[in-house]
Design a protein around this motif. Structure first.
Motif, PDB file in Angstrom:
ATOM      1  N   CYS A 172      55.001  68.874  32.669  1.00 32.96           N
ATOM      2  CA  CYS A 172      55.261  67.635  33.632  1.00 32.96           C
ATOM      3  C   CYS A 172      56.533  67.327  32.983  1.00 32.96           C
ATOM      4  O   CYS A 172      56.945  66.132  32.681  1.00 32.96           O
ATOM      5  CB  CYS A 172      54.562  66.400  33.448  1.00 32.96           C
ATOM      6  SG  CYS A 172      52.626  66.829  33.923  1.00 32.96           S
ATOM      7  N   THR A 224      58.857  63.649  33.992  1.00 34.68           N
ATOM      8  CA  THR A 224      58.244  62.313  33.822  1.00 34.68           C
ATOM      9  C   THR A 224      59.539  61.389  33.441  1.00 34.68           C
ATOM     10  O   THR A 224      60.197  61.615  32.391  1.00 34.68           O
ATOM     11  CB  THR A 224      57.206  62.376  32.946  1.00 34.68           C
ATOM     12  OG1 THR A 224      56.305  63.255  33.103  1.00 34.68           O
ATOM     13  CG2 THR A 224      56.716  61.117  32.968  1.00 34.68           C
ATOM     14  N   ALA A 234      48.270  64.115  34.603  1.00 34.68           N
ATOM     15  CA  ALA A 234      49.927  64.451  34.667  1.00 34.68           C
ATOM     16  C   ALA A 234      50.269  64.161  33.172  1.00 34.68           C
ATOM     17  O   ALA A 234      49.766  64.655  32.434  1.00 34.68           O
ATOM     18  CB  ALA A 234      50.541  63.611  35.688  1.00 34.68           C
ATOM     19  N   ARG A 290      54.759  64.926  38.322  1.00 38.28           N
ATOM     20  CA  ARG A 290      53.816  65.969  38.788  1.00 38.28           C
ATOM     21  C   ARG A 290      54.115  67.266  37.911  1.00 38.28           C
ATOM     22  O   ARG A 290      54.793  67.424  37.300  1.00 38.28           O
ATOM     23  CB  ARG A 290      54.028  66.361  40.311  1.00 38.28           C
ATOM     24  CG  ARG A 290      55.411  67.391  40.281  1.00 38.28           C
ATOM     25  CD  ARG A 290      55.440  67.536  41.925  1.00 38.28           C
ATOM     26  NE  ARG A 290      54.526  68.499  42.487  1.00 38.28           N
ATOM     27  CZ  ARG A 290      54.492  68.601  43.808  1.00 38.28           C
ATOM     28  NH1 ARG A 290      55.331  68.118  44.529  1.00 38.28           N
ATOM     29  NH2 ARG A 290      53.539  69.564  44.142  1.00 38.28           N
ATOM     30  N   ARG A 291      52.881  67.735  37.578  1.00 35.91           N
ATOM     31  CA  ARG A 291      52.525  68.994  36.847  1.00 35.91           C
ATOM     32  C   ARG A 291      52.904  70.021  37.547  1.00 35.91           C
ATOM     33  O   ARG A 291      52.685  70.377  38.917  1.00 35.91           O
ATOM     34  CB  ARG A 291      51.080  69.084  36.302  1.00 35.91           C
ATOM     35  CG  ARG A 291      50.799  70.314  35.566  1.00 35.91           C
ATOM     36  CD  ARG A 291      49.086  70.365  35.251  1.00 35.91           C
ATOM     37  NE  ARG A 291      48.777  69.183  34.440  1.00 35.91           N
ATOM     38  CZ  ARG A 291      49.282  68.785  33.131  1.00 35.91           C
ATOM     39  NH1 ARG A 291      50.033  69.708  32.418  1.00 35.91           N
ATOM     40  NH2 ARG A 291      49.038  67.826  32.545  1.00 35.91           N
TER      41      ARG A 291
END
Length: 189
Positions: free
Chosen positions: A75, A78, A128, A172-173
């Motif tokens: 992630c 972020t 996430a 998002r991952r």
């Protein structure tokens, strides 16, 4: 009057770990010209979180008496402001705070090898980043938490209060190079 989350971090320092174990080579792929692990570390630094090595003994983290931020290398984009908000929330409420994203894929029930009903996505989330452990939780753990994000959150929910906070789309991952290209397009500019 709302407290500025950065003010909370000025008064309560936090330690951060970029989790890259058990993720294959993907954490070392590039996003915007930087390895995912580097982008994740940068986000922690921009958030004012002190980065520590994943090999640091857990007892050292417990002794620090600070919240611990687990930031998944998958992630990498972020936003720092989101990380700051999660740390502030964990400190203010003395609970584990987990960044999550809504599930957008169709999910089906499979029973006895047959595809069945569609599961209502309204109640589903994908873990996430970050996962923020307040000092009380850090002290209560016997050692480093699981590197599997789903197992980690499931285990924490059995023992501690946990708040799920919807992460922005940039958090998002990624699970593949294709996901990475989508994330890169989403965060361009």
């Amino acid at each position: 009057m709302t407290t500025d989350p950065y003010d909370v971090l000025a008064d309560t320092p936090a330690l951060g770990l970029v989790v890259d174990e058990d993720r294959g080579a993907l954490p070392y792929a590039l996003v915007h010209g930087e390895a995912l692990v580097a982008a994740a570390a940068w986000a922690l630094g921009e958030a004012g979180v002190t980065l520590v090595d994943t090999g640091t003994p857990w007892g050292t983290l417990v002794a620090a008496g600070e919240p611990v931020v687990l930031h998944d290398a998958l992630c990498p984009m972020t936003p720092p402001d989101f990380i700051v908000g999660c740390v502030a929330r964990a400190v203010e409420r003395s609970c584990v705070v987990v960044g999550v994203r809504p599930v957008t894929d169709t999910v089906k029930v499979v029973a006895e090898g047959l595809v069945g009903e569609t599961v209502d996505r309204a109640g589903l989330v994908a873990v996430a980043s970050p996962v923020v452990l307040p000092p009380s939780v850090v002290a209560a753990l016997d050692g480093p938490p699981s590197t599997d994000p789903v197992a980690l959150v499931a285990g924490l929910r059995r023992r501690f209060p946990v708040e799920l906070v919807e992460a922005p789309p940039a958090a998002r991952r990624v699970g593949s190079e294709e996901d990475l290209r989508v994330l890169e397009a989403l965060t361009a500019g």
